[in-house]
Design a protein around this motif. Structure first.
Motif, PDB file in Angstrom:
ATOM      1  N   VAL A   1      -0.482 -11.197   2.571  1.00 50.10           N
ATOM      2  CA  VAL A   1      -1.026  -9.725   2.549  1.00 50.10           C
ATOM      3  C   VAL A   1       0.007  -8.923   3.395  1.00 50.10           C
ATOM      4  O   VAL A   1       0.622  -7.985   2.922  1.00 50.10           O
ATOM      5  CB  VAL A   1      -2.125  -9.154   3.043  1.00 50.10           C
ATOM      6  N   VAL A   2       0.047  -9.279   4.855  1.00 59.15           N
ATOM      7  CA  VAL A   2       1.298  -8.587   5.571  1.00 59.15           C
ATOM      8  C   VAL A   2       2.637  -8.571   5.054  1.00 59.15           C
ATOM      9  O   VAL A   2       3.276  -7.547   5.009  1.00 59.15           O
ATOM     10  CB  VAL A   2       1.058  -9.071   7.290  1.00 59.15           C
ATOM     11  N   GLU A   3       3.075  -9.943   4.610  1.00 55.33           N
ATOM     12  CA  GLU A   3       4.319 -10.022   4.294  1.00 55.33           C
ATOM     13  C   GLU A   3       4.538  -8.991   2.985  1.00 55.33           C
ATOM     14  O   GLU A   3       5.507  -8.740   3.072  1.00 55.33           O
ATOM     15  CB  GLU A   3       4.420 -11.534   4.016  1.00 55.33           C
ATOM     16  N   PHE A   4       3.532  -9.221   1.980  1.00 54.08           N
ATOM     17  CA  PHE A   4       3.571  -8.587   0.864  1.00 54.08           C
ATOM     18  C   PHE A   4       3.723  -6.913   1.200  1.00 54.08           C
ATOM     19  O   PHE A   4       4.607  -6.220   0.562  1.00 54.08           O
ATOM     20  CB  PHE A   4       2.594  -8.669  -0.007  1.00 54.08           C
ATOM     21  N   LEU A   5       2.661  -6.432   1.897  1.00 50.47           N
ATOM     22  CA  LEU A   5       2.952  -5.189   2.254  1.00 50.47           C
ATOM     23  C   LEU A   5       4.297  -4.672   2.830  1.00 50.47           C
ATOM     24  O   LEU A   5       4.786  -3.664   2.770  1.00 50.47           O
ATOM     25  CB  LEU A   5       1.703  -4.687   3.257  1.00 50.47           C
ATOM     26  N   GLN A   6       4.770  -5.390   3.920  1.00 45.96           N
ATOM     27  CA  GLN A   6       5.846  -5.254   4.379  1.00 45.96           C
ATOM     28  C   GLN A   6       7.086  -5.113   3.427  1.00 45.96           C
ATOM     29  O   GLN A   6       7.835  -3.891   3.653  1.00 45.96           O
ATOM     30  CB  GLN A   6       6.220  -6.059   5.699  1.00 45.96           C
ATOM     31  N   LEU A   7       6.992  -5.702   2.391  1.00 41.57           N
ATOM     32  CA  LEU A   7       8.153  -5.971   1.413  1.00 41.57           C
ATOM     33  C   LEU A   7       8.167  -4.642   0.703  1.00 41.57           C
ATOM     34  O   LEU A   7       8.948  -3.915   0.407  1.00 41.57           O
ATOM     35  CB  LEU A   7       7.715  -7.154   0.605  1.00 41.57           C
ATOM     36  N   ILE A   8       6.926  -4.170   0.300  1.00 45.19           N
ATOM     37  CA  ILE A   8       6.497  -3.007  -0.470  1.00 45.19           C
ATOM     38  C   ILE A   8       7.192  -1.867   0.515  1.00 45.19           C
ATOM     39  O   ILE A   8       8.009  -1.084   0.095  1.00 45.19           O
ATOM     40  CB  ILE A   8       5.200  -2.868  -0.789  1.00 45.19           C
ATOM     41  N   ALA A   9       6.786  -1.500   1.641  1.00 42.95           N
ATOM     42  CA  ALA A   9       7.174  -0.788   2.565  1.00 42.95           C
ATOM     43  C   ALA A   9       8.649  -0.468   2.673  1.00 42.95           C
ATOM     44  O   ALA A   9       9.258   0.561   2.470  1.00 42.95           O
ATOM     45  CB  ALA A   9       6.464  -0.736   3.846  1.00 42.95           C
ATOM     46  N   ARG A  10       9.301  -1.718   2.806  1.00 42.66           N
ATOM     47  CA  ARG A  10      10.749  -1.680   3.169  1.00 42.66           C
ATOM     48  C   ARG A  10      11.265  -1.512   1.790  1.00 42.66           C
ATOM     49  O   ARG A  10      12.392  -0.495   1.600  1.00 42.66           O
ATOM     50  CB  ARG A  10      11.078  -3.321   3.165  1.00 42.66           C
ATOM     51  N   LEU A  11      10.922  -1.867   0.483  1.00 39.21           N
ATOM     52  CA  LEU A  11      11.533  -1.491  -0.587  1.00 39.21           C
ATOM     53  C   LEU A  11      11.386   0.105  -0.693  1.00 39.21           C
ATOM     54  O   LEU A  11      12.187   0.725  -1.340  1.00 39.21           O
ATOM     55  CB  LEU A  11      10.954  -2.198  -1.999  1.00 39.21           C
TER      56      LEU A  11
END
Lengths: 330, 359
Positions: A172-182
């Motif tokens: 979840v953390v990884e996925f959300l960071q990915l979204i935020a970064r994008l």
């Protein structure tokens, strides 16, 4: 940055006599990450379907990128990427093939499509698994593939419906960071719905609390807590030990009474309640220092003191408990 | 200096990365077999074609289709074998159909195995139902449907493309089988088909495709209506069995109640009753199909209903011309097409109005 990319005015959706979305007004600005927070069955998914023109609103108007999805869904779908809740792929095809299919549905040429797919697979970290059939993917991998799929059409807005459902905490953390970064890198507006407050809290610029088809409050966390906790906006958590004080306080009730008596002299203390091992002291102002002093002087041990920031936790419990009464099966 | 070498190194790294990327892309492309839209060319396909391509490739690779293909090929071989072995007996001197030996390949049987036409009438529905019963609901349960309709395509593309793909698969299969039967027949009996016979066979194949298209659409209707593919498949099969087995029995039962015992009715009344019975039977698509195909493949069939003695007296037995046969079966063909379109419209309307949520 102040350009409104999503505008909902007086939006209502009824299923028979049941009102799923009730006179919703919402604007989302370009480039922001907006979290739609609400319990299951609050009408989040219905709102998202209306944004995409996948279902017609009963009344009210929707504008996405200045286009009305009711009359012109194709144009909206060109600009909006949508990751449905519990996304599925053709399990007999590989991840690469699945993405190629989507790219081709977006009228890309073969060269463009394969380059784009390759880049996106790299971006979401699925290059190694690209040739594997999606039937063998894990939940988290599917979700990342879903994100890659959403990005294929170079969207201006991405809408993610419960994107973190069923992924393990690290994922979840990884996925959300990915979204935020994008979102930061490419200036994509993100609307994500969730019933998990902690996740929304982590990456969203603004949050809307959605219960029973109504938007109760919206804004960043600070304004939200101001709006929602007007009465006593400060909570101080204190751990108090009674062993050495010689006091005989049998139950929580008696202990609460005792703490209340001690803090009677402190200005602004409104209420005391015991929550697990900690006492929660609700105040109208920041009285941490005085509270500490009062407790220590009373002879009890103060082993923990924390001024609580208003998290979504409080908001959640305060508002969703009301929501539970009209919960429905989705 | 260090700065510059740093930049150069960075550049080199980027280049290598790009090379790797292109290498990997090529690797995928060479590995990927399948529809044309996987190719990294400059073509831009219409989304509709993309879905059709994908559906065809899904069908052709599925076990389901392979099993069906095997069953139908076996049927084809079996009925051809019986036709070959009995073709000598079926050709009698002075037979008006004597000049249509080739058509016998499709219609004659030795009494043990049914003929090719009968087989096709029986198995066609199975083919149609099995290609369509999970068209929409399986996409829904896989969670792919909401993903696809959020792409910039019209919603009906999905339904139309699925129908189109199955129709193409069926058409290719039937034409291939039809031509194979013709080819084998040509080799074994040594008599080439006349242009008339050839045309009749082509039209027969077309009608078979329409017949399968009807069942295909019916099962697509069920796939839109029912969430469970199994329910949809069973409903399709139930209707097929109803028409294949029970419908005739029910019609006979009704007629038994209606028709007075023989001797009490005039010939004209009898003919009316018989026509009524046939019309009832023609509600069944399989009846329409068998009417149409027998007329086309047996040119000496001059009427699909009963003829009174007065009508028969003085006729010289002889085959009908192709246009005459077509005239005779035109109502049947239009009936089949109409039924197909009705099913399609039902599925279309209910799919367009359906709210699609994730699974």
């Amino acid at each position: 940055m102040n350009e409104n990319i999503i505008e909902l005015v007086n939006l209502t959706k009824k299923y028979g006599s049941f009102t799923a979305v009730d006179q919703l007004d919402l604007t989302i600005r370009k480039g922001e990450v907006f979290g739609l927070l609400g319990p299951n069955g609050a009408g989040k998914s219905t709102t998202i379907l209306m944004l995409l023109g996948l279902t017609e609103p009963t009344s009210g108007s929707v504008r996405v990128c200045g286009i009305d999805p009711v009359t012109n869904p194709i144009e909206v779908k060109k600009k909006v990427g949508y990751l449905p809740e519990d996304v599925g792929f053709y399990y007999n095809l590989s991840g690469w093939e699945n993405l190629m299919f989507t790219a081709r549905l977006n009228r890309m040429s073969g060269k463009e499509a394969s380059m784009k797919v390759e880049l996106l697979l790299e971006k979401v970290g699925l290059t190694e698994a690209a040739g594997k059939k999606t039937g063998k993917y894990s939940r988290g991998m599917l979700q990342r593939l879903g994100l890659a799929e959403v990005l294929i059409k170079n969207p201006e807005v991405i809408i993610l419906d419960e994107p973190t459902l069923g992924i393990d905490p690290a994922g979840v953390v990884e996925f959300l960071q990915l979204i935020a970064r994008l979102s930061r890198q490419e200036g994509i507006t993100v609307l994500l719905s969730s019933h998990d407050l902690h996740q929304v809290q982590k990456i969203c610029d603004r949050v809307g609390i959605f219960v029973g088809g109504k938007l109760l409050a919206q804004g960043d966390l600070k304004t939200l807590s101001q709006v929602l906790f007007e009465g006593n906006p400060f909570v101080i958590e204190a751990g108090i030990g009674f062993d050495s004080s010689g006091l005989q306080l049998a139950d929580n009730k008696a202990q609460e009474e005792w703490v209340k008596r001690i803090l009677a002299s402190v200005v602004g203390v409104q209420a005391v309640s015991k929550n697990g091992n900690l006492f929660r002291i609700h105040c109208t102002r920041d009285a941490t220092g005085e509270i500490a002093k009062a407790i220590v002087e009373s002879g009890a041990q103060l082993y923990y003191l924390n001024r609580k920031e208003y998290g979504l936790d409080e908001i959640y419990y305060r508002y969703f408990e009301g929501g539970k009464k009209n919960e429905r099966k989705e | 200096m260090r700065f510059i070498t740093g930049i150069l190194k960075e550049e080199k790294r980027m280049k290598e990365k790009n090379n790797n990327l292109i290498g990997r892309i090529q690797q995928y492309i060479s590995k990927t077999k399948g529809p044309g839209f996987y190719r990294a060319d400059d073509r831009v396909y219409h989304p509709f074609n993309v879905i059709v391509q994908k559906e065809i490739s899904d069908h052709v690779r599925s076990w389901r289709f392979i099993i069906l293909l095997v069953i139908i090929s076996l049927t084809c071989l079996g009925s051809m074998y019986t036709a070959m072995s009995s073709i000598k007996e079926t050709i009698k001197p002075n037979d008006p159909e004597g000049s249509f030996v080739f058509l016998k390949l499709f219609t004659s049987s030795d009494g043990i195995l049914p003929s090719f036409v009968v087989f096709l009438g029986f198995l066609g529905p199975l083919l149609g139902i099995s290609l369509g019963f999970d068209a929409v609901n399986s996409e829904q349960s896989k969670g792919t449907l909401s993903r696809i309709i959020s792409q910039p395509i019209h919603r009906d593309y999905i339904l139309n493309a699925k129908f189109m793909a199955s129709l193409i698969v069926v058409s290719v299969m039937f034409f291939a089988l039809g031509f194979l039967v013709m080819g084998f027949g040509l080799i074994s009996i040594g008599i080439p088909p006349t242009p008339g016979e050839f045309l009749r066979i082509i039209i027969f194949i077309f009608i078979s495709i329409i017949y399968v298209a009807f069942w295909l659409n019916l099962s697509i209707v069920f796939s839109v209506k029912f969430r469970q593919p199994a329910t949809a498949a069973l409903s399709g099969i139930a209707i097929w069995l109803f028409f294949a087995i029970f419908y005739e029995m029910i019609v006979d039962l009704i007629m038994k109640g209606l028709v007075p015992p023989t001797g009490l009715v005039t010939e004209a009344q009898m003919i009316n009753f018989e026509n009524f019975r046939l019309n009832l039977l023609r509600i069944s698509p399989s009846q329409l199909f068998s009417d149409a195909t027998t007329t086309l493949l047996m040119p000496n069939v001059r009427s699909l209903g009963p003829l009174s003695l007065v009508q028969v007296i003085g006729t010289i037995p002889g085959p009908l011309s192709l246009t005459q046969s077509l005239m005779l079966v035109w109502p049947q063909v239009t009936g089949l097409i109409a039924a197909t379109i009705i099913c399609f419209v039902i599925s279309y309307v209910s799919f367009m109005r359906k709210e699609i949520r994730s699974r």
